[in-house]
Design an enzyme around this catalytic site. Structure first.
Site, PDB file in Angstrom:
ATOM      1  N   HIS A  83      46.645  50.809  30.073  1.00  0.00           N
ATOM      2  CA  HIS A  83      47.598  50.153  30.981  1.00  0.00           C
ATOM      3  C   HIS A  83      48.051  48.810  30.414  1.00  0.00           C
ATOM      4  O   HIS A  83      47.255  48.072  29.846  1.00  0.00           O
ATOM      5  CB  HIS A  83      46.930  49.931  32.347  1.00  0.00           C
ATOM      6  CG  HIS A  83      47.894  49.721  33.461  1.00  0.00           C
ATOM      7  ND1 HIS A  83      48.627  48.562  33.604  1.00  0.00           N
ATOM      8  CD2 HIS A  83      48.253  50.521  34.500  1.00  0.00           C
ATOM      9  CE1 HIS A  83      49.379  48.668  34.677  1.00  0.00           C
ATOM     10  NE2 HIS A  83      49.182  49.842  35.232  1.00  0.00           N
ATOM     11  N   GLY A 164      49.172  26.366  35.507  1.00  0.00           N
ATOM     12  CA  GLY A 164      48.140  26.423  34.467  1.00  0.00           C
ATOM     13  C   GLY A 164      48.643  25.942  33.119  1.00  0.00           C
ATOM     14  O   GLY A 164      49.816  25.588  32.955  1.00  0.00           O
ATOM     15  N   PRO A 165      47.776  25.938  32.128  1.00  0.00           N
ATOM     16  CA  PRO A 165      48.105  25.392  30.807  1.00  0.00           C
ATOM     17  C   PRO A 165      49.129  26.244  30.052  1.00  0.00           C
ATOM     18  O   PRO A 165      49.215  27.453  30.249  1.00  0.00           O
ATOM     19  CB  PRO A 165      46.763  25.392  30.080  1.00  0.00           C
ATOM     20  CG  PRO A 165      45.974  26.472  30.739  1.00  0.00           C
ATOM     21  CD  PRO A 165      46.390  26.444  32.180  1.00  0.00           C
ATOM     22  N   ALA A 167      49.106  26.199  26.734  1.00  0.00           N
ATOM     23  CA  ALA A 167      48.503  26.351  25.403  1.00  0.00           C
ATOM     24  C   ALA A 167      47.530  27.528  25.412  1.00  0.00           C
ATOM     25  O   ALA A 167      46.823  27.764  26.399  1.00  0.00           O
ATOM     26  CB  ALA A 167      47.765  25.068  25.026  1.00  0.00           C
ATOM     27  N   VAL A 172      41.715  30.146  27.524  1.00  0.00           N
ATOM     28  CA  VAL A 172      42.752  31.141  27.778  1.00  0.00           C
ATOM     29  C   VAL A 172      42.589  32.358  26.866  1.00  0.00           C
ATOM     30  O   VAL A 172      42.936  33.478  27.234  1.00  0.00           O
ATOM     31  CB  VAL A 172      44.156  30.518  27.637  1.00  0.00           C
ATOM     32  CG1 VAL A 172      45.250  31.569  27.821  1.00  0.00           C
ATOM     33  CG2 VAL A 172      44.342  29.397  28.665  1.00  0.00           C
ATOM     34  N   GLY A 176      42.945  35.123  29.353  1.00  0.00           N
ATOM     35  CA  GLY A 176      44.311  35.602  29.373  1.00  0.00           C
ATOM     36  C   GLY A 176      45.090  34.909  30.480  1.00  0.00           C
ATOM     37  O   GLY A 176      44.721  33.827  30.948  1.00  0.00           O
TER      38      GLY A 176
END
Length: 563
Positions: A83, A164-165, A167, A172, A176
């Site tokens: 998916h 949110g960031p 970068a 992250v 994700g």
């Protein structure tokens, strides 16, 4: 005022580790007032759809805790699955269920996103009705490039995250991104094919889905794209609106599926998507073998599917809800790959409280309860149940007549009468318990304290209101049972003549229900202090009583002349 309820359907990027799935999903139960409805994992997709419901503030808190737990337990740098996905909690849609608008739900989506970005440091996008721009309304655009493309997407000026960031930092890399939305009820629905070919499943998906396929010169797959004057690819639209779809191969089942998102079931229903898939598959030399529901489904979608297939078969629609659900399951092949339990998949059934009801008792237990020392259930409840049995007989005659060989051209006529009968039956079943509830309210009033003058006044008012209600309910029984006699009269005259006796017994039961409920109206009305109210309802009740006697006489006289 109606309680505000929203549903939350987060999709997490884990479908193979039951321990992680359970820990993440059950995090929502740490929030008071939130009910976890469903956990639906998929091994091949490596994805789990979780569904929970509650009041908005509680749902937002539960969603935040789930996203936080998923971020801790899922490492996206190691994830793979069939998916499309770009985050540990990949998507988190909020769906208005009752007492709240889509716009109000979108405000809660924004609140959740802001908190996820600030407190958890997870970048994300708002899509569907929570989108901040037209380009971000479509989830496919927000998730384009998936997890592997995030490092470039986050720094792209056109795709700066909504929260949110921006970068692709160490945190992250693991979590994700996330997409949060407010949307209408969406059905995630997979159609099973007798092939292992993803390409052929995709071909059907492109035929069906609203976006269709890109127009090409010559070969529809490898040919050169046809462009418009602006250099944009021209698309050939699919057959159905409000449908997204792709084809994939599911190793777990050894088949290819068409995976649909039905984004607005009032535009394209589950059964329409299934039926069109069957037609297109057949043209391409394939066969649909069944389907699979991911997550939950509204009861109406199942009943509409049953009505659709019953109509195609020219069968009566006036059958019990439970039978319609069975027909929907078999017609859509929802049990093709694994058992389908309506109590676990239909949202209304999951939300039902398992309260004790008279109508849930077995016949002998109902009789024992009535025969016991308690004054309830009494004559009012029994009158309602006798009326239920009466109109059930009339409905039976309608259904038998709709199915009689040689009467196929009249099936709709009998179906409509059976549907009327079912509506009367359902109302009378409700009144069986409601009459007992009404009597219990009077008892509760008499048990109220009466030490002070204020307590005496409050108690007196409660008893008066409860007595009025306990008079209105048997009047409803009278009216409903009286009106239901139209079914028995029509079936005596137009239905199967071999079932004349059944229509007659039904009429006798309805008459008995009216008279029995009339006794209850009269005995309760005498205790009402508001005599204007009492006199008015007695006057109406007498008219219904007299009309029922006349109706029953008409039906019995007709039967006697024919029999």
């Amino acid at each position: 005022m109606q309680k505000q309820l929203i549903e939350c359907v987060p999709n997490i990027s884990e479908g193979r580790d039951p321990i992680k799935i359970k820990e993440i999903a059950h995090t929502v139960e740490t929030v008071e007032g939130v009910k976890l409805l469903d956990i639906d994992p998929g091994k091949a997709t490596n994805r789990t759809v979780i569904t929970f419901v509650g009041e908005p503030k509680a749902v937002i808190e539960a969603a935040f805790r789930l996203i936080k737990r998923a971020a801790k337990l899922i490492d996206m740098s190691k994830h793979s699955g069939e998916h499309p996905r770009f985050g540990a909690t990949d998507v988190c849609p909020l769906v208005p269920i009752s007492g709240i608008t889509l716009e109000e739900t979108a405000a809660y989506a924004h609140e959740l996103g802001a908190r996820v970005g600030k407190e958890l440091g997870i970048p994300g996008y708002f899509y569907e009705n929570a989108a901040k721009s037209k380009e971000r309304k479509n989830l496919a655009n927000c998730r384009a490039g998936e997890y592997e493309g995030l490092s470039k997407k986050l720094v792209d000026p056109q795709w700066q995250p909504d929260f949110g960031p921006s970068a692709f930092n160490e945190a992250v890399v693991k979590t994700g991104a996330i997409a949060i939305s407010a949307r209408d009820f969406l059905i995630a629905y997979n159609v099973n094919l007798n092939t292992t070919s993803t390409r052929r499943a995709n071909a059907i998906a492109f035929d069906i889905r609203e976006a269709g396929r890109v127009k090409r010169e010559g070969n529809p797959i490898t040919g050169k794209k046809v462009l418009d004057e602006n250099g944009e690819a021209i698309r050939i639209p699919g057959k159905l609106k409000a449908v997204k779809g792709i084809g994939w191969y599911i190793e777990e089942y050894g088949i290819a599926q068409i995976s649909y998102n039905l984004t607005n079931i009032s535009i394209t229903s589950m059964h329409e998507a299934f039926d069109e898939s069957c037609k297109v598959a057949l043209k391409r030399g394939l066969r649909v073998t069944g389907s699979e529901l991911v997550g939950l489904v509204p009861l109406k979608a199942m009943l509409d599917a049953a009505d659709f297939f019953l109509t195609k078969q020219q069968r009566s629609l006036g059958i019990a809800e439970s039978e319609k659900v069975k027909i929907a399951i078999k017609s859509l092949g929802l049990d093709d790959l694994k058992p389908f339990n309506p109590d676990e998949k239909i949202i209304e059934y999951l939300l039902e409280t398992k309260e004790s009801k008279l109508i849930n008792l077995k016949l002998d237990a109902f009789a024992d309860e009535t025969a016991g020392e308690s004054p309830a259930p009494g004559g009012g409840s029994i009158a309602a149940y006798v009326g239920t049995l009466g109109v059930s007989l009339g409905t039976m005659v309608a259904n038998l007549s709709a199915h009689k060989a040689g009467w196929d051209e009249q099936w709709e006529f009998y179906s409509k009468w059976a549907e009327k009968g079912q509506a009367y039956k359902n109302k009378l079943l409700f009144l069986v318990d409601e009459d007992t509830n009404a009597f219990n309210k009077i008892i509760e009033g008499f048990r109220m304290p009466k030490s002070t003058e204020d307590e005496k006044k409050t108690r007196q008012l409660a008893i008066e209101n409860a007595t009025k209600y306990a008079t209105e309910i048997p009047f409803e029984v009278m009216q409903t049972a009286h009106d239901s006699m139209e079914v028995m009269l029509a079936m005596a005259k137009e239905g199967l003549q071999s079932s004349l006796s059944d229509a007659g017994v039904g009429a006798l039961c309805a008459r008995t229900a009216v008279i029995g409920a009339y006794f209850n109206v009269r005995i309760n009305a005498k205790d009402i202090k508001d005599r204007a109210f009492a006199d008015a309802i007695l006057q109406k009740a007498t008219k219904v009583y007299e009309s029922a006697i006349t109706r029953e006489k008409e039906i019995i006289e007709y039967i006697n002349t024919i029999m």
